[in-house]
Motif scaffolding. Structure first.
Motif, mmCIF file in Angstrom:
data_model
loop_
_atom_site.group_PDB
_atom_site.id
_atom_site.type_symbol
_atom_site.label_atom_id
_atom_site.label_comp_id
_atom_site.label_asym_id
_atom_site.label_seq_id
_atom_site.Cartn_x
_atom_site.Cartn_y
_atom_site.Cartn_z
ATOM 1 N N ALA A 13 25.264 7.934 11.279
ATOM 2 C CA ALA A 13 24.028 7.350 11.813
ATOM 3 C C ALA A 13 23.288 6.550 10.736
ATOM 4 O O ALA A 13 22.766 5.465 11.018
ATOM 5 C CB ALA A 13 23.125 8.439 12.376
ATOM 6 N N ILE A 14 23.264 7.078 9.514
ATOM 7 C CA ILE A 14 22.606 6.363 8.420
ATOM 8 C C ILE A 14 23.333 5.058 8.122
ATOM 9 O O ILE A 14 22.696 4.020 7.874
ATOM 10 C CB ILE A 14 22.532 7.264 7.154
ATOM 11 C CG1 ILE A 14 21.502 8.355 7.368
ATOM 12 C CG2 ILE A 14 22.231 6.467 5.897
ATOM 13 C CD1 ILE A 14 20.095 7.843 7.589
ATOM 14 N N ALA A 15 24.654 5.088 8.137
ATOM 15 C CA ALA A 15 25.420 3.862 7.898
ATOM 16 C C ALA A 15 25.103 2.815 8.975
ATOM 17 O O ALA A 15 24.876 1.644 8.658
ATOM 18 C CB ALA A 15 26.919 4.179 7.876
ATOM 19 N N TYR A 37 29.857 19.134 10.291
ATOM 20 C CA TYR A 37 29.979 18.195 11.399
ATOM 21 C C TYR A 37 28.664 17.428 11.588
ATOM 22 O O TYR A 37 28.662 16.196 11.719
ATOM 23 C CB TYR A 37 30.354 18.963 12.670
ATOM 24 C CG TYR A 37 30.533 18.113 13.883
ATOM 25 C CD1 TYR A 37 31.729 17.436 14.109
ATOM 26 C CD2 TYR A 37 29.522 17.969 14.829
ATOM 27 C CE1 TYR A 37 31.905 16.653 15.233
ATOM 28 C CE2 TYR A 37 29.693 17.191 15.955
ATOM 29 C CZ TYR A 37 30.888 16.532 16.144
ATOM 30 O OH TYR A 37 31.055 15.751 17.256
ATOM 31 N N ILE A 38 27.564 18.148 11.590
ATOM 32 C CA ILE A 38 26.249 17.510 11.765
ATOM 33 C C ILE A 38 25.943 16.593 10.589
ATOM 34 O O ILE A 38 25.444 15.471 10.772
ATOM 35 C CB ILE A 38 25.155 18.583 11.966
ATOM 36 C CG1 ILE A 38 25.378 19.300 13.308
ATOM 37 C CG2 ILE A 38 23.764 17.967 11.899
ATOM 38 C CD1 ILE A 38 24.521 20.543 13.491
ATOM 39 N N ILE A 39 26.252 17.021 9.379
ATOM 40 C CA ILE A 39 26.030 16.181 8.188
ATOM 41 C C ILE A 39 26.884 14.913 8.262
ATOM 42 O O ILE A 39 26.413 13.811 7.950
ATOM 43 C CB ILE A 39 26.304 16.979 6.893
ATOM 44 C CG1 ILE A 39 25.221 18.043 6.710
ATOM 45 C CG2 ILE A 39 26.376 16.062 5.681
ATOM 46 C CD1 ILE A 39 25.511 19.050 5.609
ATOM 47 N N PHE A 40 28.129 15.064 8.685
ATOM 48 C CA PHE A 40 29.008 13.899 8.837
ATOM 49 C C PHE A 40 28.386 12.882 9.798
ATOM 50 O O PHE A 40 28.299 11.691 9.488
ATOM 51 C CB PHE A 40 30.393 14.324 9.342
ATOM 52 C CG PHE A 40 31.233 13.170 9.806
ATOM 53 C CD1 PHE A 40 31.865 12.353 8.877
ATOM 54 C CD2 PHE A 40 31.357 12.870 11.158
ATOM 55 C CE1 PHE A 40 32.627 11.259 9.300
ATOM 56 C CE2 PHE A 40 32.112 11.787 11.584
ATOM 57 C CZ PHE A 40 32.758 10.978 10.653
ATOM 58 N N TRP A 41 27.954 13.343 10.977
ATOM 59 C CA TRP A 41 27.394 12.421 11.961
ATOM 60 C C TRP A 41 26.057 11.840 11.508
ATOM 61 O O TRP A 41 25.737 10.688 11.838
ATOM 62 C CB TRP A 41 27.285 13.083 13.330
ATOM 63 C CG TRP A 41 28.603 13.060 14.039
ATOM 64 C CD1 TRP A 41 29.479 14.094 14.189
ATOM 65 C CD2 TRP A 41 29.210 11.925 14.657
ATOM 66 N NE1 TRP A 41 30.593 13.667 14.870
ATOM 67 C CE2 TRP A 41 30.450 12.344 15.173
ATOM 68 C CE3 TRP A 41 28.827 10.605 14.831
ATOM 69 C CZ2 TRP A 41 31.312 11.483 15.849
ATOM 70 C CZ3 TRP A 41 29.684 9.752 15.512
ATOM 71 C CH2 TRP A 41 30.902 10.185 16.010
ATOM 72 N N TYR A 71 25.538 10.871 22.236
ATOM 73 C CA TYR A 71 26.586 11.165 23.221
ATOM 74 C C TYR A 71 27.898 11.476 22.505
ATOM 75 O O TYR A 71 28.574 12.461 22.812
ATOM 76 C CB TYR A 71 26.763 9.996 24.194
ATOM 77 C CG TYR A 71 28.050 10.082 24.986
ATOM 78 C CD1 TYR A 71 28.127 10.847 26.145
ATOM 79 C CD2 TYR A 71 29.203 9.429 24.548
ATOM 80 C CE1 TYR A 71 29.316 10.952 26.859
ATOM 81 C CE2 TYR A 71 30.390 9.534 25.250
ATOM 82 C CZ TYR A 71 30.440 10.302 26.398
ATOM 83 O OH TYR A 71 31.616 10.417 27.093
ATOM 84 N N PHE A 72 28.292 10.624 21.552
ATOM 85 C CA PHE A 72 29.539 10.852 20.815
ATOM 86 C C PHE A 72 29.485 12.150 20.019
ATOM 87 O O PHE A 72 30.462 12.894 19.972
ATOM 88 C CB PHE A 72 29.851 9.680 19.890
ATOM 89 C CG PHE A 72 30.281 8.439 20.609
ATOM 90 C CD1 PHE A 72 31.349 8.454 21.497
ATOM 91 C CD2 PHE A 72 29.608 7.245 20.407
ATOM 92 C CE1 PHE A 72 31.745 7.302 22.166
ATOM 93 C CE2 PHE A 72 29.995 6.091 21.067
ATOM 94 C CZ PHE A 72 31.059 6.129 21.949
ATOM 95 N N VAL A 73 28.352 12.415 19.385
ATOM 96 C CA VAL A 73 28.197 13.649 18.607
ATOM 97 C C VAL A 73 28.473 14.857 19.505
ATOM 98 O O VAL A 73 29.253 15.746 19.155
ATOM 99 C CB VAL A 73 26.782 13.744 17.984
ATOM 100 C CG1 VAL A 73 26.539 15.112 17.374
ATOM 101 C CG2 VAL A 73 26.582 12.646 16.946
ATOM 102 N N VAL A 74 27.842 14.894 20.644
ATOM 103 C CA VAL A 74 27.969 16.030 21.557
ATOM 104 C C VAL A 74 29.352 16.060 22.210
ATOM 105 O O VAL A 74 29.976 17.121 22.328
ATOM 106 C CB VAL A 74 26.848 15.987 22.620
ATOM 107 C CG1 VAL A 74 27.081 16.979 23.723
ATOM 108 C CG2 VAL A 74 25.496 16.213 21.953
ATOM 109 N N PHE A 86 17.927 10.308 7.545
ATOM 110 C CA PHE A 86 19.025 11.263 7.425
ATOM 111 C C PHE A 86 18.580 12.651 7.868
ATOM 112 O O PHE A 86 19.268 13.313 8.654
ATOM 113 C CB PHE A 86 19.546 11.299 5.981
ATOM 114 C CG PHE A 86 20.663 12.268 5.781
ATOM 115 C CD1 PHE A 86 21.952 11.956 6.189
ATOM 116 C CD2 PHE A 86 20.437 13.501 5.199
ATOM 117 C CE1 PHE A 86 22.993 12.853 6.023
ATOM 118 C CE2 PHE A 86 21.466 14.411 5.024
ATOM 119 C CZ PHE A 86 22.744 14.077 5.432
ATOM 120 N N PHE A 87 17.418 13.083 7.388
ATOM 121 C CA PHE A 87 16.912 14.411 7.764
ATOM 122 C C PHE A 87 16.538 14.468 9.246
ATOM 123 O O PHE A 87 16.748 15.483 9.908
ATOM 124 C CB PHE A 87 15.737 14.802 6.873
ATOM 125 C CG PHE A 87 16.148 14.963 5.434
ATOM 126 C CD1 PHE A 87 16.940 16.036 5.047
ATOM 127 C CD2 PHE A 87 15.780 14.030 4.485
ATOM 128 C CE1 PHE A 87 17.347 16.184 3.733
ATOM 129 C CE2 PHE A 87 16.179 14.171 3.166
ATOM 130 C CZ PHE A 87 16.963 15.249 2.790
#
Length: 170
Positions: free
Chosen positions: A117-119, A109-113, A90-93, A141-142
């Motif tokens: 998510a990984i963290a 942006y996608i890599i950042f999110w 939700y936050f990503v979008v 991550f992938f």
């Protein structure tokens, strides 16, 4: 059938409650940039993805991981899948719809999110929300890259037909 309560109320249940309260609070106080239709579809899509992962790669013959305390489901698994997990996409979008970056900025942006998510997933591992029995954090991550890209595509598609209309000065 009512799902059983946890056998032991411990760190993983506390983590789920804590992270759910924080993310829902943030959803309430941060500006919303999505139509109700988009939110419902994005939310449902991500619940489906979480459940799909659990019924494919977390059971026999793969058994790559299990959630909470064991392989069977309990009440906090439902909270995790239906209430907690969909907040991050939700936050990503929601934030994406504000700037709608293109090209390398969108990829960044996608890599950042995916990194965020990984963290969060790494922290959840420390609280035993997930126990890996074959899964690796770098694989997630992938997966997040694909999931967040799919969410952005889906939100763009929906917002074309059902755009967000600002109704308040918030």
């Amino acid at each position: 059938m009512i799902l059983p309560l946890p056998e032991n109320f411990d760190a993983n249940e506390i983590f789920i409650i804590f992270s759910t309260v924080i993310t829902w609070f943030l959803m309430y106080v941060l500006p919303r940039r999505l139509s109700a239709v988009t939110i419902i579809i994005i939310w449902t899509f991500n619940v489906f993805l979480a459940l799909l992962a659990d019924i494919t790669i977390s059971i026999k013959p793969y058994n790559f991981y299990f959630t909470i305390d064991h392989y069977t489901h309990e009440l906090f698994d439902v909270i995790l899948h239906f209430v907690t997990y969909p907040t991050l996409p939700y936050f990503v979008v929601n934030f994406y719809q504000h700037k709608k970056s293109k090209g390398l900025k969108r990829l960044s942006y996608i890599i950042f999110w995916a990194g965020v998510a990984i963290a969060i997933e790494w922290i959840s591992l420390k609280f035993h929300v997930f126990t890996y029995t074959g899964w690796k954090l770098y694989i997630s991550f992938f997966v997040y890259l694909v999931v967040f890209a799919a969410n952005i595509w889906l939100s763009n598609f929906i917002e074309k037909k059902h755009p967000y209309k600002r109704t308040s000065t918030k």
